[in-house]
Motif scaffolding. Structure first.
Motif, PDB file in Angstrom:
ATOM      1  N   ALA A  68       0.749  -1.251   0.193  1.00 34.77           N
ATOM      2  CA  ALA A  68      -0.081  -0.102   0.024  1.00 34.77           C
ATOM      3  C   ALA A  68       0.849   1.180   0.015  1.00 34.77           C
ATOM      4  O   ALA A  68       1.747   1.534   0.853  1.00 34.77           O
ATOM      5  CB  ALA A  68      -0.852   0.028   1.050  1.00 34.77           C
ATOM      6  N   THR A 401      -3.774   5.061   4.528  1.00 38.19           N
ATOM      7  CA  THR A 401      -4.129   3.879   3.934  1.00 38.19           C
ATOM      8  C   THR A 401      -3.817   2.711   4.838  1.00 38.19           C
ATOM      9  O   THR A 401      -3.305   3.139   6.231  1.00 38.19           O
ATOM     10  CB  THR A 401      -3.222   3.693   2.645  1.00 38.19           C
ATOM     11  OG1 THR A 401      -3.839   2.432   2.115  1.00 38.19           O
ATOM     12  CG2 THR A 401      -1.736   3.420   2.873  1.00 38.19           C
ATOM     13  N   ASN A 405      -6.272  -4.737   2.657  1.00 36.70           N
ATOM     14  CA  ASN A 405      -7.141  -3.865   1.674  1.00 36.70           C
ATOM     15  C   ASN A 405      -8.396  -3.285   2.692  1.00 36.70           C
ATOM     16  O   ASN A 405      -9.290  -4.025   3.175  1.00 36.70           O
ATOM     17  CB  ASN A 405      -7.447  -4.742   0.761  1.00 36.70           C
ATOM     18  CG  ASN A 405      -8.354  -3.962  -0.470  1.00 36.70           C
ATOM     19  OD1 ASN A 405      -9.098  -3.225  -0.372  1.00 36.70           O
ATOM     20  ND2 ASN A 405      -8.451  -4.580  -1.659  1.00 36.70           N
ATOM     21  N   TRP A 412      -5.972   1.263  -2.657  1.00 41.11           N
ATOM     22  CA  TRP A 412      -6.578   0.042  -2.571  1.00 41.11           C
ATOM     23  C   TRP A 412      -7.628  -0.071  -3.605  1.00 41.11           C
ATOM     24  O   TRP A 412      -8.107  -0.848  -4.152  1.00 41.11           O
ATOM     25  CB  TRP A 412      -6.995  -0.211  -1.132  1.00 41.11           C
ATOM     26  CG  TRP A 412      -6.055  -1.006  -0.280  1.00 41.11           C
ATOM     27  CD1 TRP A 412      -5.762  -0.574   0.693  1.00 41.11           C
ATOM     28  CD2 TRP A 412      -5.372  -2.108  -0.564  1.00 41.11           C
ATOM     29  NE1 TRP A 412      -4.491  -1.075   1.241  1.00 41.11           N
ATOM     30  CE2 TRP A 412      -4.264  -2.209   0.596  1.00 41.11           C
ATOM     31  CE3 TRP A 412      -5.163  -3.254  -1.362  1.00 41.11           C
ATOM     32  CZ2 TRP A 412      -3.302  -3.072   0.812  1.00 41.11           C
ATOM     33  CZ3 TRP A 412      -3.997  -4.005  -1.326  1.00 41.11           C
ATOM     34  CH2 TRP A 412      -3.051  -4.058  -0.256  1.00 41.11           C
TER      35      TRP A 412
END
Length: 496
Positions: A68, A401, A405, A412
């Motif tokens: 990420a 983030t 996910n 994402w």
């Protein structure tokens, strides 16, 4: 309130930013950086080679595709004499009295260092890096071993925090290489509005840097590229102390056999092992084929000149297109493999975690003239959004983030879009149309914003920040919404 309400966005982002500043200003004075392999691509364009006179630094950061990424801004700081910077190798180096503010597109907390692209308050930029360890030849491995307790890749951001010019950044980085050694060799692009430099570490303590001529571009995959090194010509080269003497004494170079060539001394490992021999060179060939077709390089070429003059000036849009290239309209377009095992390793990899172009306008303040065109996820499906350096509020979905996910943060969301488009040519085609429209609009808006900011800067510089905050937040929100709508559309079509 609605998600796209600017007051909500400002409040969330500012709250998170204040928290970041608080953490940075507490007793956590010992920063830790770690390292990770990067199989990346880099393209550097001098100001006289670009269409509008800007410096352009393009980069794809290819990892596994699941790391990420987000955009973060770090404040300037005053440090204590006892402060230090700690690396994962166990090495600690002294901090300096004061470091500059900087902004980065980087991998989120919880992963190893990865590869960030960054700009500081003086308009000095790190264009990203490329892994070189797989290309080291056996003699270089033996004679100039890596230093297990040395510097990891995060040192490039330490140098950035201490530099007012690209040249200064290169000299600081090189001096740290010489003093502490490196754990992993890499190639790094460094630029400001005046010039571009590229630096490679050959081994434990050996390194060289070269200035890219303003009228040229530099293209880089994951193999050594620096050729001639002239230590006395400090206008265009820097290198580790007594580099040539070290190489001669360790049988890495014989002066009687010809001029010193950094690539031949340290590189060629893949060819030596007959391991994916075109893994790097074919990506370089493709870029040169696009921008300098008059040179007529063959697809099986393994050695290239260092600098290339483009047949036509290179635009920002050209850089976006290059980062998305998969050998279209060549003999290799139907034989592409992201790992380069069963087919050709493309410039655009589905394993990319972020893609970007740094754009620097010569002679103008970094606040509005240093732009990080940010793409999250693979270049195939990302939307390049301009984040001007002077923003003090970053869109919360781009700024925050999660490692896993979360279905909300921009990384994402773009990641999910890529997964749905990867094996769906029709859906990918529709995304490409949306990309083209969005980016054309973003470029037009950014050009107008630049003109407004320049006028405001002459009259009242303090009013620039609210202006660019609003425009950048708006473009980030529009890109985010387009992707969310695209995912919903794809899901709806699948359920029919």
């Amino acid at each position: 309130m609605k998600k796209n309400n600017h007051e909500t966005l400002l409040f969330k982002a500012l709250s998170f930013f204040i928290l970041t500043l608080f953490i940075s200003s507490t007793g956590l004075t010992q920063k830790t950086y770690s390292t990770q392999n990067q199989e990346c691509f880099m393209f550097l364009v001098g100001k006289k080679a670009s269409r509008n006179g800007t410096v352009l630094l393009a980069h794809n950061n290819d990892l596994t595709g699941n790391e990420a990424s987000h955009v973060v801004k770090y404040p300037a700081a005053v440090h204590k004499l006892t402060d230090s910077v700690r690396f994962p190798s166990g090495l600690s180096i002294p901090e300096i009295k004061q470091t500059y503010e900087w902004m980065a597109l980087k991998i989120a907390i919880g992963f190893e260092e990865g590869d960030a692209v960054a700009i500081n308050q003086h308009g000095v930029a790190i264009a990203g890096g490329v892994a070189l360890k797989p290309d080291r030849n056996s003699l270089a491995i033996e004679k100039d071993p890596l230093i297990k307790t040395g510097l990891t890749g995060g040192v490039r951001y330490i140098a950035l925090q201490r530099s007012k010019t690209a040249r200064e950044c290169v000299k600081i980085l090189g001096s740290l290489y010489s003093k502490y050694g490196v754990t992993y060799p890499s190639g790094i692009g460094i630029a400001d509005t005046s010039e571009i430099w590229y630096i490679e570490s050959g081994g434990g303590y050996s390194w060289a840097a070269v200035r890219v001529p303003d009228s040229c571009y530099w293209v880089q995959a994951n193999g050594y590229r620096i050729g001639k090194v002239a230590p006395l010509d400090t206008l265009n080269y820097y290198c580790s102390p007594e580099l040539l003497k070290f190489c001669q004494n360790n049988q890495l170079w014989n002066p009687n056999a010809g001029d010193f060539n950094f690539t031949k001394v340290f590189g060629g490992g893949r060819i030596e092992r007959n391991e994916k021999p075109f893994y790097d060179s074919r990506r370089i060939w493709q870029a040169v084929k696009i921008f300098s077709p008059s040179l007529n390089y063959l697809f099986d070429e393994k050695e290239f000149q260092q600098f290339f003059v483009p047949d036509e000036k290179i635009s920002l849009e050209n850089c976006f297109s290059l980062l998305r290239n998969g050998y279209e309209e060549t003999e290799f377009e139907n034989n592409v493999d992201d790992l380069g095992l069963t087919g050709e390793r493309p410039i655009a990899s589905w394993n990319a975690v972020h893609s970007d172009v740094v754009q620097l306008y010569p002679g103008k303040p970094a606040d509005y003239a240093a732009i990080l065109w940010t793409g999250l996820g693979p270049s195939h499906t990302c939307f390049y959004v301009p984040i001007l350096y002077g923003v003090d509020v970053i869109h919360p979905n781009y700024h925050q983030t999660e490692i896993e996910n979360d279905g909300v943060s921009a990384f994402w969301v773009f990641h999910d879009l890529a997964q749905k488009a990867k094996n769906n040519p029709d859906f990918l085609s529709s995304i490409k149309k949306e990309q083209k429209l969005f980016e054309a609009n973003a470029i037009e808006k950014t050009n107008k914003l630049m003109l407004k900011a320049e006028k405001i800067h002459q009259l009242s510089p303090l009013h620039i920040q609210p202006l660019i905050n609003k425009e950048v937040l708006d473009l980030c929100e529009k890109a985010y919404k387009k992707v969310k709508d695209g995912i919903e559309k794809a899901q709806g079509e699948r359920q029919k």
